[in-house]
Design an enzyme around this catalytic site. Structure first.
Site, PDB file in Angstrom:
ATOM      1  N   ARG A 225       0.730  -1.261   0.086  1.00  0.00           N
ATOM      2  CA  ARG A 225       0.089  -0.012   0.082  1.00  0.00           C
ATOM      3  C   ARG A 225       0.887   1.226  -0.129  1.00  0.00           C
ATOM      4  O   ARG A 225       2.090   1.147   0.720  1.00  0.00           O
ATOM      5  CB  ARG A 225      -0.922  -0.011   1.196  1.00  0.00           C
ATOM      6  CG  ARG A 225      -2.247  -1.084   1.197  1.00  0.00           C
ATOM      7  CD  ARG A 225      -3.222  -0.405   0.342  1.00  0.00           C
ATOM      8  NE  ARG A 225      -4.295  -1.290   0.264  1.00  0.00           N
ATOM      9  CZ  ARG A 225      -4.426  -2.308  -0.622  1.00  0.00           C
ATOM     10  NH1 ARG A 225      -3.400  -2.533  -1.522  1.00  0.00           N
ATOM     11  NH2 ARG A 225      -5.711  -3.082  -0.968  1.00  0.00           N
ATOM     12  N   HIS A 273      -1.673   0.864  -9.969  1.00  0.00           N
ATOM     13  CA  HIS A 273      -2.365   0.038  -8.963  1.00  0.00           C
ATOM     14  C   HIS A 273      -2.849  -1.127  -9.946  1.00  0.00           C
ATOM     15  O   HIS A 273      -4.487  -1.374  -9.767  1.00  0.00           O
ATOM     16  CB  HIS A 273      -3.562   0.595  -8.021  1.00  0.00           C
ATOM     17  CG  HIS A 273      -3.742  -0.071  -6.891  1.00  0.00           C
ATOM     18  ND1 HIS A 273      -3.925   0.300  -5.782  1.00  0.00           N
ATOM     19  CD2 HIS A 273      -3.732  -1.366  -6.673  1.00  0.00           C
ATOM     20  CE1 HIS A 273      -4.218  -0.583  -4.679  1.00  0.00           C
ATOM     21  NE2 HIS A 273      -4.071  -1.615  -5.078  1.00  0.00           N
TER      22      HIS A 273
HETATM   23  P1  NAP Z   1      -1.902 -11.861   4.159  1.00  0.00           P
HETATM   24  O1  NAP Z   1      -2.121 -13.211   3.579  1.00  0.00           O
HETATM   25  O2  NAP Z   1      -2.732 -11.377   5.264  1.00  0.00           O
HETATM   26  O3  NAP Z   1      -0.612 -11.877   4.716  1.00  0.00           O
HETATM   27  C1  NAP Z   1       0.019 -10.651   5.226  1.00  0.00           C
HETATM   28  C2  NAP Z   1       1.691 -10.988   5.891  1.00  0.00           C
HETATM   29  O4  NAP Z   1       1.885  -9.811   6.468  1.00  0.00           O
HETATM   30  C3  NAP Z   1       1.588 -11.969   6.876  1.00  0.00           C
HETATM   31  O5  NAP Z   1       2.716 -13.074   6.434  1.00  0.00           O
HETATM   32  C4  NAP Z   1       1.537 -11.429   7.972  1.00  0.00           C
HETATM   33  O6  NAP Z   1       2.454 -12.022   9.104  1.00  0.00           O
HETATM   34  C5  NAP Z   1       2.556 -10.148   7.575  1.00  0.00           C
HETATM   35  N1  NAP Z   1       2.400  -8.953   8.445  1.00  0.00           N
HETATM   36  C6  NAP Z   1       1.321  -8.117   8.920  1.00  0.00           C
HETATM   37  N2  NAP Z   1       1.642  -7.405   9.686  1.00  0.00           N
HETATM   38  C7  NAP Z   1       3.124  -7.226   9.988  1.00  0.00           C
HETATM   39  C8  NAP Z   1       3.897  -6.930  10.943  1.00  0.00           C
HETATM   40  N3  NAP Z   1       3.744  -5.921  11.601  1.00  0.00           N
HETATM   41  N4  NAP Z   1       5.411  -7.036  10.958  1.00  0.00           N
HETATM   42  C9  NAP Z   1       5.621  -8.352  10.200  1.00  0.00           C
HETATM   43  N5  NAP Z   1       4.726  -9.046   9.225  1.00  0.00           N
HETATM   44  C10 NAP Z   1       3.538  -8.465   9.236  1.00  0.00           C
HETATM   45  O7  NAP Z   1      -2.180 -10.978   2.870  1.00  0.00           O
HETATM   46  P2  NAP Z   1      -2.034 -10.978   1.613  1.00  0.00           P
HETATM   47  O8  NAP Z   1      -3.181 -11.786   0.852  1.00  0.00           O
HETATM   48  O9  NAP Z   1      -0.664 -11.798   1.097  1.00  0.00           O
HETATM   49  O10 NAP Z   1      -1.924  -9.540   0.909  1.00  0.00           O
HETATM   50  C11 NAP Z   1      -1.031  -8.573   1.500  1.00  0.00           C
HETATM   51  C12 NAP Z   1      -1.369  -7.048   0.779  1.00  0.00           C
HETATM   52  O11 NAP Z   1      -1.098  -7.038  -0.195  1.00  0.00           O
HETATM   53  C13 NAP Z   1      -2.855  -6.843   1.162  1.00  0.00           C
HETATM   54  O12 NAP Z   1      -2.955  -6.366   2.491  1.00  0.00           O
HETATM   55  C14 NAP Z   1      -2.772  -5.477   0.237  1.00  0.00           C
HETATM   56  O13 NAP Z   1      -2.427  -4.225   0.899  1.00  0.00           O
HETATM   57  C15 NAP Z   1      -1.778  -5.847  -0.835  1.00  0.00           C
HETATM   58  N6  NAP Z   1      -2.381  -6.088  -2.273  1.00  0.00           N
HETATM   59  C16 NAP Z   1      -1.998  -5.187  -3.288  1.00  0.00           C
HETATM   60  C17 NAP Z   1      -2.533  -5.289  -4.455  1.00  0.00           C
HETATM   61  C18 NAP Z   1      -1.976  -4.623  -5.706  1.00  0.00           C
HETATM   62  O14 NAP Z   1      -2.650  -4.592  -6.815  1.00  0.00           O
HETATM   63  N7  NAP Z   1      -0.952  -3.724  -5.619  1.00  0.00           N
HETATM   64  C19 NAP Z   1      -3.342  -6.292  -4.690  1.00  0.00           C
HETATM   65  C20 NAP Z   1      -3.775  -7.265  -3.618  1.00  0.00           C
HETATM   66  C21 NAP Z   1      -3.335  -7.005  -2.589  1.00  0.00           C
HETATM   67  P3  NAP Z   1       1.850 -13.454  10.070  1.00  0.00           P
HETATM   68  O15 NAP Z   1       1.363 -14.304   8.898  1.00  0.00           O
HETATM   69  O16 NAP Z   1       3.077 -13.719  10.849  1.00  0.00           O
HETATM   70  O17 NAP Z   1       0.716 -12.686  10.535  1.00  0.00           O
END
Ligand code: NAP
Length: 310
Positions: A225, A273
């Protein structure tokens, strides 16, 4: 039993068509024509903050069509205690992995330099670099980060991931957990990818302090983000050479305003994006599953932990 579609109107047709193919009996309404608010059981929201959802007294669940729910969790009138599900969709995951793998390969095979050389009619002979010599670090080893890590590992890149908790991602992927291990994770990276959810802890995480742990000449890919990046600190890191190039798909303000210095910065590649977008064709199944779970009072799939913020 009513589903209210409160996401963006331009997305509505693809989602409602896909849901009605799966279950023609669904009663789907559109914001703001919901009729009696007491009949609304389930709300689908998209990438913008929805209106006040506290007006629906019998709301059983909120489903996001986006993977990241930071905007939803910060929205006004979010009803307390109503479960929220985020989108985990194989179309979205595949799209993100293709985007990031493409950017990593382009960077490691010097795509930008070769394109410039052609523009200058310059025969730029360089030794191709091998993937095994490239250290790639992924901030966020969740659904998206893990898929990218496995694909890059399969191509022989040296991959590591950082998350809150330690992971077993398989192959040669190294796991680093917690803030105390962030400096060691960053220490010798060639390419840093950010795929963290936006929370109070990750806002501005890409700042001068974090860049200070990277080696000179590192490349940054931010697909998490925009608010995770301190823009001034990135410009300073690009000027000093700490960061050699940045590939940015997400921004604090979207669309990125025309006078913004990122638009024409020679060391920045930006995309609007578009790294990954949920597809109704692959995402509608999970929405219907969650609708049925909500109606039966069962836990949702991909339920958001509101305290953690993702
Ligand atoms: P997810 O499965 O919830 O994974 C999030 C990861 O981040 C987990 O490994 C989590 O650790 C880690 N994390 C969160 N807070 C943390 C912290 N304070 N310190 C260390 N690690 C932390 O999410 P996802 O589905 O992979 O998606 C991730 C993000 O990608 C979304 O939230 C969104 O913002 C972004 N995104 C962007 C696009 C785009 O087009 N650019 C599209 C889709 C998503 P734990 O597993 O240990 O909890």
């Amino acid at each position: 039993m009513t589903i209210l579609y409160a996401a963006e109107a331009d997305e509505a047709a693809q989602w409602t068509d896909s849901l009605r193919v799966l279950d023609p009996s669904l009663d789907i309404r559109f914001w703001p024509d919901w009729g009696d608010p007491a009949t609304v059981d389930f709300v689908i929201v998209g990438g913008r903050s929805p209106g006040d959802l506290s007006v629906f007294p019998k709301l059983k669940a909120i489903q996001s069509t986006w993977a990241g729910v930071n905007h939803l969790l910060r929205s006004q009138g979010l009803p307390q205690g109503v479960p929220i599900a985020r989108m985990v969709d194989r179309g979205l995951t595949g799209s993100m992995t293709e985007f990031v793998v493409y950017q990593v390969l382009d960077e490691w095979r010097r795509g930008a330099e070769l394109r410039k050389a052609q523009r200058d009619a310059c025969w730029l002979e360089t030794m191709p670099r091998l993937a095994k010599d490239c250290r790639v670090g992924i901030l966020g080893l969740g659904t998206l980060g893990t898929d990218i890590a496995r694909k890059l590992d399969g191509l022989d890149f040296s991959v590591r991931g950082w998350s809150r908790s330690m992971k077993e991602a398989g192959g040669g992927i190294r796991s680093f957990g917690g803030a105390e291990n962030l400096p060691a994770f960053l220490g010798d990276l060639d390419i840093l990818i950010c795929l963290l959810p936006l929370t109070a802890e990750t806002e501005n995480i890409l700042d001068a302090k974090l860049f200070g742990h990277l080696p000179d000449g590192a490349v940054l890919i931010n697909v998490g983000r925009g608010a995770q990046l301190n823009e001034g600190d990135l410009l300073a890191a690009l000027a000093s050479g700490r960061i050699r190039r940045a590939i940015l798909d997400v921004f604090r303000e979207e669309p990125l305003p025309e006078p913004h210095p990122f638009w024409r910065h020679p060391q920045i590649t930006l995309t609007p994006h578009v790294a990954a977008i949920t597809r109704a064709g692959t995402g509608a199944d999970d929405i219907l599953e969650n609708y049925r779970r909500a109606m039966a009072g069962r836990p949702l799939v991909n339920q958001v932990d509101v305290r953690k913020g993702y």
